[in-house]
Each structure stands twice: as C-alpha cells, then as structure tokens.
Design a protein around this motif. Structure first.
Motif, PDB file in Angstrom:
ATOM      1  N   ARG A   1       0.853  -1.186   0.000  1.00  0.00           N
ATOM      2  CA  ARG A   1       0.000   0.000   0.000  1.00  0.00           C
ATOM      3  C   ARG A   1       0.885   1.231   0.000  1.00  0.00           C
ATOM      4  O   ARG A   1       1.982   1.227   0.532  1.00  0.00           O
ATOM      5  CB  ARG A   1      -0.877   0.013   1.244  1.00  0.00           C
ATOM      6  N   THR A   2       0.390   2.309  -0.569  1.00  0.00           N
ATOM      7  CA  THR A   2       1.187   3.525  -0.658  1.00  0.00           C
ATOM      8  C   THR A   2       1.468   4.158   0.705  1.00  0.00           C
ATOM      9  O   THR A   2       2.484   4.803   0.882  1.00  0.00           O
ATOM     10  CB  THR A   2       0.505   4.553  -1.593  1.00  0.00           C
ATOM     11  N   ASN A   3       0.604   3.950   1.681  1.00  0.00           N
ATOM     12  CA  ASN A   3       0.857   4.488   3.026  1.00  0.00           C
ATOM     13  C   ASN A   3       1.080   3.328   4.001  1.00  0.00           C
ATOM     14  O   ASN A   3       0.300   3.106   4.919  1.00  0.00           O
ATOM     15  CB  ASN A   3      -0.264   5.417   3.492  1.00  0.00           C
ATOM     16  N   THR A   4       2.180   2.595   3.813  1.00  0.00           N
ATOM     17  CA  THR A   4       2.450   1.417   4.652  1.00  0.00           C
ATOM     18  C   THR A   4       2.699   1.781   6.111  1.00  0.00           C
ATOM     19  O   THR A   4       2.576   0.931   6.981  1.00  0.00           O
ATOM     20  CB  THR A   4       3.665   0.623   4.117  1.00  0.00           C
ATOM     21  N   ASN A   5       3.066   3.036   6.407  1.00  0.00           N
ATOM     22  CA  ASN A   5       3.292   3.430   7.801  1.00  0.00           C
ATOM     23  C   ASN A   5       2.012   3.307   8.629  1.00  0.00           C
ATOM     24  O   ASN A   5       2.039   2.891   9.779  1.00  0.00           O
ATOM     25  CB  ASN A   5       3.817   4.870   7.886  1.00  0.00           C
ATOM     26  N   GLU A   6       0.877   3.658   8.041  1.00  0.00           N
ATOM     27  CA  GLU A   6      -0.389   3.604   8.756  1.00  0.00           C
ATOM     28  C   GLU A   6      -1.107   2.273   8.584  1.00  0.00           C
ATOM     29  O   GLU A   6      -1.816   1.820   9.461  1.00  0.00           O
ATOM     30  CB  GLU A   6      -1.314   4.724   8.256  1.00  0.00           C
ATOM     31  N   TYR A   7      -0.916   1.640   7.445  1.00  0.00           N
ATOM     32  CA  TYR A   7      -1.711   0.463   7.095  1.00  0.00           C
ATOM     33  C   TYR A   7      -0.915  -0.834   7.206  1.00  0.00           C
ATOM     34  O   TYR A   7      -1.388  -1.820   7.720  1.00  0.00           O
ATOM     35  CB  TYR A   7      -2.257   0.664   5.676  1.00  0.00           C
ATOM     36  N   GLY A   8       0.300  -0.823   6.679  1.00  0.00           N
ATOM     37  CA  GLY A   8       1.209  -1.957   6.823  1.00  0.00           C
ATOM     38  C   GLY A   8       0.955  -3.160   5.931  1.00  0.00           C
ATOM     39  O   GLY A   8       1.592  -4.183   6.095  1.00  0.00           O
ATOM     40  N   ALA A   9       0.037  -3.071   4.991  1.00  0.00           N
ATOM     41  CA  ALA A   9      -0.286  -4.234   4.166  1.00  0.00           C
ATOM     42  C   ALA A   9       0.665  -4.381   2.980  1.00  0.00           C
ATOM     43  O   ALA A   9       1.003  -3.416   2.306  1.00  0.00           O
ATOM     44  CB  ALA A   9      -1.712  -4.130   3.646  1.00  0.00           C
ATOM     45  N   THR A  10       1.106  -5.606   2.772  1.00  0.00           N
ATOM     46  CA  THR A  10       1.837  -5.981   1.567  1.00  0.00           C
ATOM     47  C   THR A  10       1.190  -7.254   1.051  1.00  0.00           C
ATOM     48  O   THR A  10       0.566  -7.999   1.804  1.00  0.00           O
ATOM     49  CB  THR A  10       3.337  -6.219   1.842  1.00  0.00           C
ATOM     50  N   CYS A  11       1.311  -7.496  -0.253  1.00  0.00           N
ATOM     51  CA  CYS A  11       0.699  -8.693  -0.812  1.00  0.00           C
ATOM     52  C   CYS A  11       1.458  -9.151  -2.050  1.00  0.00           C
ATOM     53  O   CYS A  11       2.293  -8.420  -2.585  1.00  0.00           O
ATOM     54  CB  CYS A  11      -0.768  -8.448  -1.154  1.00  0.00           C
ATOM     55  N   ARG A  12       1.166 -10.350  -2.484  1.00  0.00           N
ATOM     56  CA  ARG A  12       1.713 -10.883  -3.721  1.00  0.00           C
ATOM     57  C   ARG A  12       0.552 -11.142  -4.664  1.00  0.00           C
ATOM     58  O   ARG A  12      -0.430 -11.786  -4.309  1.00  0.00           O
ATOM     59  CB  ARG A  12       2.478 -12.183  -3.481  1.00  0.00           C
ATOM     60  N   ILE A  13       0.672 -10.636  -5.879  1.00  0.00           N
ATOM     61  CA  ILE A  13      -0.346 -10.820  -6.909  1.00  0.00           C
ATOM     62  C   ILE A  13       0.278 -11.616  -8.038  1.00  0.00           C
ATOM     63  O   ILE A  13       1.376 -11.290  -8.494  1.00  0.00           O
ATOM     64  CB  ILE A  13      -0.867  -9.459  -7.419  1.00  0.00           C
ATOM     65  N   THR A  14      -0.383 -12.661  -8.474  1.00  0.00           N
ATOM     66  CA  THR A  14       0.109 -13.454  -9.592  1.00  0.00           C
ATOM     67  C   THR A  14      -0.553 -12.964 -10.867  1.00  0.00           C
ATOM     68  O   THR A  14      -1.778 -12.891 -10.960  1.00  0.00           O
ATOM     69  CB  THR A  14      -0.184 -14.951  -9.379  1.00  0.00           C
ATOM     70  N   GLN A  15       0.271 -12.615 -11.836  1.00  0.00           N
ATOM     71  CA  GLN A  15      -0.209 -12.126 -13.122  1.00  0.00           C
ATOM     72  C   GLN A  15       0.159 -13.153 -14.181  1.00  0.00           C
ATOM     73  O   GLN A  15       1.270 -13.676 -14.193  1.00  0.00           O
ATOM     74  CB  GLN A  15       0.454 -10.789 -13.448  1.00  0.00           C
ATOM     75  N   SER A  16      -0.800 -13.470 -15.059  1.00  0.00           N
ATOM     76  CA  SER A  16      -0.515 -14.455 -16.103  1.00  0.00           C
ATOM     77  C   SER A  16      -1.149 -14.058 -17.430  1.00  0.00           C
ATOM     78  O   SER A  16      -2.147 -13.337 -17.464  1.00  0.00           O
ATOM     79  CB  SER A  16      -1.022 -15.836 -15.691  1.00  0.00           C
ATOM     80  N   PHE A  17      -0.552 -14.529 -18.496  1.00  0.00           N
ATOM     81  CA  PHE A  17      -1.094 -14.333 -19.840  1.00  0.00           C
ATOM     82  C   PHE A  17      -2.124 -15.425 -20.074  1.00  0.00           C
ATOM     83  O   PHE A  17      -1.889 -16.591 -19.782  1.00  0.00           O
ATOM     84  CB  PHE A  17       0.022 -14.435 -20.886  1.00  0.00           C
ATOM     85  N   ASP A  18      -3.289 -15.047 -20.601  1.00  0.00           N
ATOM     86  CA  ASP A  18      -4.355 -16.006 -20.857  1.00  0.00           C
ATOM     87  C   ASP A  18      -4.438 -16.328 -22.346  1.00  0.00           C
ATOM     88  O   ASP A  18      -4.162 -17.435 -22.762  1.00  0.00           O
ATOM     89  CB  ASP A  18      -5.676 -15.448 -20.327  1.00  0.00           C
TER      90      ASP A  18
END
Length: 74
Positions: free
Chosen positions: A32-49
């Motif tokens: 997230r752009t404001n990780t200081n307040e929110y702290g969320a990180t994630c992994r997104i898998t992107q694929s060609f269909d």
C-alpha cells in the motif's frame, strides 16, 4: 496500464518487486502507498491467458501456411 489495488481495501498499491515464474506467469510483490499507517503488503500473480486479436504477423504466417498446404488444384 494496469492499476494495482489492495485486495483488502482497494486503495492504490505500488509494485515493489517482481519474480518471474515462467514466460507467461509473474508474481508481483505490492505494498500500500501508506504502509506506515496500514502496513499491508501482498503478492499478486499475473498471467497471460490468450490473445483477443493475434499479432498481424501471426495471422499472415498462418494464412501463408494454409495456402502453401493447399492441393495444387485449389
């Protein structure tokens, strides 16, 4: 251009790194752009269909191959 959003709150997220799994699959590590307040990180898998419109060169090659393989009479 793709917009990455937090899957929890749908706010804007930034891709911090990427890990290629194969020619058509990549893992995007985002925070997230404001990780200081929110702290969320994630992994997104992107694929060609699939292509909605194949590249012009592919169409031309396919047509040439079909014509080349036609019997002489046709």
């Amino acid at each position: 251009m793709a917009r990455i959003t937090c899957p929890n709150c749908e706010a804007k997220a930034t891709i911090t790194s990427r890990e290629t799994q194969s020619a058509h699959v990549v893992n995007l590590y985002c925070s997230r752009t404001n990780t200081n307040e929110y702290g969320a990180t994630c992994r997104i898998t992107q694929s060609f269909d699939h292509f909605l419109n194949p590249p012009f060169r592919t169409i031309a090659q396919l047509a040439a191959s079909l014509i080349k393989n036609l019997p002489r009479e046709e």
